[in-house]
Structure formats: C-alpha cells, structure tokens
Motif scaffolding. Structure first.
Motif, mmCIF file in Angstrom:
data_model
loop_
_atom_site.group_PDB
_atom_site.id
_atom_site.type_symbol
_atom_site.label_atom_id
_atom_site.label_comp_id
_atom_site.label_asym_id
_atom_site.label_seq_id
_atom_site.Cartn_x
_atom_site.Cartn_y
_atom_site.Cartn_z
ATOM 1 N N UNK A 1 0.811 -1.211 0.000
ATOM 2 C CA UNK A 1 0.000 0.000 0.000
ATOM 3 C C UNK A 1 0.849 1.268 0.000
ATOM 4 N N UNK A 2 2.012 1.225 0.582
ATOM 5 C CA UNK A 2 2.855 2.427 0.620
ATOM 6 C C UNK A 2 3.325 2.838 -0.776
ATOM 7 N N UNK A 3 3.191 1.930 -1.733
ATOM 8 C CA UNK A 3 3.594 2.227 -3.113
ATOM 9 C C UNK A 3 2.414 2.612 -4.002
ATOM 10 N N UNK A 4 1.200 2.557 -3.459
ATOM 11 C CA UNK A 4 -0.005 2.840 -4.243
ATOM 12 C C UNK A 4 -0.293 4.344 -4.247
ATOM 13 N N UNK A 5 -0.615 4.876 -5.424
ATOM 14 C CA UNK A 5 -0.923 6.298 -5.569
ATOM 15 C C UNK A 5 -2.420 6.578 -5.507
ATOM 16 N N UNK A 6 -3.215 5.651 -6.063
ATOM 17 C CA UNK A 6 -4.665 5.851 -6.148
ATOM 18 C C UNK A 6 -5.381 4.527 -5.957
ATOM 19 N N UNK A 7 -6.488 4.567 -5.216
ATOM 20 C CA UNK A 7 -7.340 3.389 -5.043
ATOM 21 C C UNK A 7 -8.721 3.689 -5.600
ATOM 22 N N UNK A 8 -9.238 2.752 -6.386
ATOM 23 C CA UNK A 8 -10.628 2.792 -6.831
ATOM 24 C C UNK A 8 -11.376 1.756 -6.000
ATOM 25 N N UNK A 9 -12.269 2.216 -5.140
ATOM 26 C CA UNK A 9 -12.871 1.366 -4.110
ATOM 27 C C UNK A 9 -14.370 1.207 -4.285
ATOM 28 N N UNK A 10 -14.793 -0.046 -4.424
ATOM 29 C CA UNK A 10 -16.221 -0.366 -4.404
ATOM 30 C C UNK A 10 -16.690 -0.265 -2.951
ATOM 31 N N UNK B 1 -16.750 -7.062 3.531
ATOM 32 C CA UNK B 1 -16.643 -5.988 4.524
ATOM 33 C C UNK B 1 -17.315 -4.730 3.985
ATOM 34 N N UNK B 2 -17.859 -3.941 4.880
ATOM 35 C CA UNK B 2 -18.412 -2.653 4.496
ATOM 36 C C UNK B 2 -17.287 -1.768 3.960
ATOM 37 N N UNK B 3 -17.448 -1.286 2.736
ATOM 38 C CA UNK B 3 -16.413 -0.473 2.115
ATOM 39 C C UNK B 3 -16.131 0.808 2.862
ATOM 40 N N UNK B 4 -17.108 1.321 3.589
ATOM 41 C CA UNK B 4 -16.894 2.535 4.379
ATOM 42 C C UNK B 4 -15.865 2.286 5.480
ATOM 43 N N UNK C 1 -10.857 7.092 -4.931
ATOM 44 C CA UNK C 1 -12.096 7.367 -5.649
ATOM 45 C C UNK C 1 -13.062 6.229 -5.340
ATOM 46 N N UNK C 2 -14.226 6.548 -4.838
ATOM 47 C CA UNK C 2 -15.239 5.540 -4.547
ATOM 48 C C UNK C 2 -16.000 5.217 -5.830
ATOM 49 N N UNK C 3 -16.172 3.924 -6.093
ATOM 50 C CA UNK C 3 -16.925 3.460 -7.258
ATOM 51 C C UNK C 3 -18.106 2.658 -6.731
ATOM 52 N N UNK C 4 -19.322 3.093 -7.028
ATOM 53 C CA UNK C 4 -20.484 2.440 -6.418
ATOM 54 C C UNK C 4 -21.716 2.523 -7.309
ATOM 55 N N UNK C 5 -22.544 1.495 -7.181
ATOM 56 C CA UNK C 5 -23.829 1.503 -7.879
ATOM 57 C C UNK C 5 -24.869 2.292 -7.117
ATOM 58 N N UNK D 1 -27.048 10.719 -2.644
ATOM 59 C CA UNK D 1 -26.362 11.846 -2.012
ATOM 60 C C UNK D 1 -25.744 11.443 -0.682
ATOM 61 N N UNK D 2 -26.449 10.617 0.092
ATOM 62 C CA UNK D 2 -25.940 10.213 1.411
ATOM 63 C C UNK D 2 -24.656 9.394 1.278
ATOM 64 N N UNK D 3 -24.609 8.526 0.253
ATOM 65 C CA UNK D 3 -23.425 7.698 0.030
ATOM 66 C C UNK D 3 -22.242 8.567 -0.374
ATOM 67 N N UNK D 4 -22.495 9.494 -1.276
ATOM 68 C CA UNK D 4 -21.434 10.388 -1.739
ATOM 69 C C UNK D 4 -20.917 11.252 -0.595
ATOM 70 N N UNK D 5 -21.837 11.796 0.185
ATOM 71 C CA UNK D 5 -21.454 12.660 1.306
ATOM 72 C C UNK D 5 -20.625 11.905 2.323
ATOM 73 N N UNK D 6 -21.022 10.682 2.655
ATOM 74 C CA UNK D 6 -20.262 9.907 3.640
ATOM 75 C C UNK D 6 -18.887 9.532 3.085
ATOM 76 N N UNK D 7 -18.835 9.201 1.799
ATOM 77 C CA UNK D 7 -17.559 8.850 1.172
ATOM 78 C C UNK D 7 -16.577 10.014 1.268
ATOM 79 N N UNK D 8 -17.050 11.195 0.949
ATOM 80 C CA UNK D 8 -16.202 12.386 0.996
ATOM 81 C C UNK D 8 -15.771 12.690 2.419
ATOM 82 N N UNK D 9 -16.707 12.519 3.370
ATOM 83 C CA UNK D 9 -16.386 12.810 4.775
ATOM 84 C C UNK D 9 -15.312 11.871 5.315
#
Length: 270
Positions: free
Chosen positions: A48-57, A63-66, A82-86, A90-98
């Motif tokens: 993980x210390x070598x990873x620049x970006x994660x695309x996370x479902x 496990x809960x992605x949050x 970057x969160x990737x989700x179906x 708004x609530x999902x986006x807001x929590x992801x950003x928080x």
C-alpha cells in the motif's frame, strides 16, 4: 501517478477498470476483498505504501467499504481514493467524501468518465501550479497525444499571449484569475513573459472555444487588460491534424510536430 489499486468483489468490474487504465500506461493491481488490502497481500511485488490511487467499491461482500475507506484514510492518508459504487445517492457520496474520498464514480460508468476522474486526480497530484520547465509541457503533450491516438478521444492545446505592456506588478493577479478558470484536469505551462500554454484533456473543438472565451474574459475583471490585445493560437487533435480514419500510431512524431506548429511554438526543440 503510476500505481493504481482496484478493489471490487465483482470480477468483471475489476477486469474492465484494469483494462482501461492499463491502456493509458498505469500500473494496475487488483483485490477482490478488504482482507488482502488490510494485510497488504493483494500483490507479491508491491504494498500500500507504493499505491498512488485506489478505486474502491463501497459495497464489498466481505466488509463494508466505508470501514475500509476509514482505515485507509487513517493509515495511508497519502493515497488518493475514488469511490466506485452503484449506489449513486447523495448520502453515500457525502459519507464517502467525509471519510476522505477525493471523488465518486457511479456504476455503470463509461470509459471517458473513468479516465476523466482518474486524470483529474493525477493532474492535481502532479501539477499544483505553473510548470515552468520546457520538459514538463513536452512530457504532458506526449502523454495526451499517446492517449488520444489509442482512445480516439480529442484533446486540445491553446497558447495565450497576453499584452506585453502589462505592468509586472499586476502579473500575480492575472495568474490567479487564469488559474481560477481552469479545471483540475487541465494543465497550464508558463513558457515566457506573458505566454501561457494550456493542454486540455478530453476537450473537442467546441469545448476548446468555450475554454478560450472563459480565459480571455479575465479582461472584464482586470482593468489593465484589453481583450482585443490577446493573441490566441489553438489546435484540437486529431480533427485539425489528421482525419480520424487515417490515424496511425507510427506517425506520432509527425502529429506532435503538427500540433506545436499550429500553436506557434515549432521554434522550440521537440
């Protein structure tokens, strides 16, 4: 940015994201569950210390992605996520950003959306301000040209010459006005006094003209500029260089030279 980790428990989604990003030159790693990420066992040659970006479902079966997002934010704050989700709510986006996510991609997404979001993060990470070295713009131009040839998606280059009679003390004000009008994905380079080069990914000719209008309207906010004194040269690839049906990667050098000539910087060593 070089190393991207895709975390999604759906094999097809992981494969699709990986395929798109690898064609753009990124190193892409995959994980189907949170455990291999937490334990740093998702790959044998990188952690993980070598990873620049994660695309996370955000909805993983294991496990809960949050929870994983929170863990990554606390333990690896340097990694952009970057969160990737179906669940495009708004609530999902807001929590992801928080919890530290930098952006959100709703499933199902298309290729251009994925690339725009990833390149946005890439640009912010690598280009915090004006890049003054000639090699910097040449590297960026080469990258965008290669992407455009592979994807057949347009990009534009704009060179803006400001009036040379502007008092130097107003230069920083003008710089701030210009940078406030560009997207994070756009790149700006300072070539010489009052001469700017913009490289605009995923921008066709119409989008380019909108950009030029927005940039040149700084005259309305700075009394020391007169819009008619601006000198603008611009080109959109591939449509203004080569017919799309005749696009050939073997002609990369010819295309690059043509772009630079169109914006009046062929005098520089390419």
């Amino acid at each position: 940015m070089k190393n991207i980790l895709v975390i999604d428990d759906t094999t097809l989604v992981r494969y699709r994201i990986t395929s798109i990003l690898k064609t753009e030159g990124f190193n892409v790693y995959q994980s189907a569950n949170a455990a291999s990420v937490r334990q740093n066992t998702f790959a044998s040659d990188i952690s993980l210390k070598d990873i620049d970006l994660i695309l996370l479902d955000i909805y993983l079966s294991s496990e809960n992605g949050f929870d994983l997002l929170s863990f990554l934010g606390k333990q690896y704050p340097a990694i952009d996520i970057i969160v990737v989700s179906g669940a495009n709510r708004a609530a999902v986006i807001k929590r992801s950003v928080s919890l530290g996510a930098k952006d959100f991609i709703a499933k199902s997404f298309d290729r251009s959306t994925l690339l725009r979001k990833v390149n946005n993060i890439d640009s912010v990470s690598e280009n915090k301000g004006f890049l003054k070295k000639e090699e910097s713009y040449k590297t960026t131009l080469s990258m965008e040209l290669n992407r455009s040839i592979r994807s057949k998606l347009s990009f534009s280059v704009v060179k803006l010459d400001l009036p040379h009679k502007i008092d130097q003390k107003y230069y920083m004000d003008i710089k701030d006005l210009i940078t406030s009008r560009i997207r994070n994905i756009d790149q700006i380079f300072f070539l010489q006094d009052f001469e700017y080069l913009f490289i605009l990914p995923l921008t066709d000719r119409e989008g380019r003209e909108v950009f030029i209008e927005k940039i040149t309207n700084i005259s309305l906010e700075n009394k020391h500029l007169i819009k008619d004194n601006f000198e603008v040269e611009a080109v959109t690839f591939p449509e203004e260089i080569i017919d799309l049906s005749k696009l050939d990667p073997e002609n990369y050098g010819e295309y690059k030279e043509g772009i630079l000539k169109k914006v009046g910087i062929e005098r520089l060593n390419i």
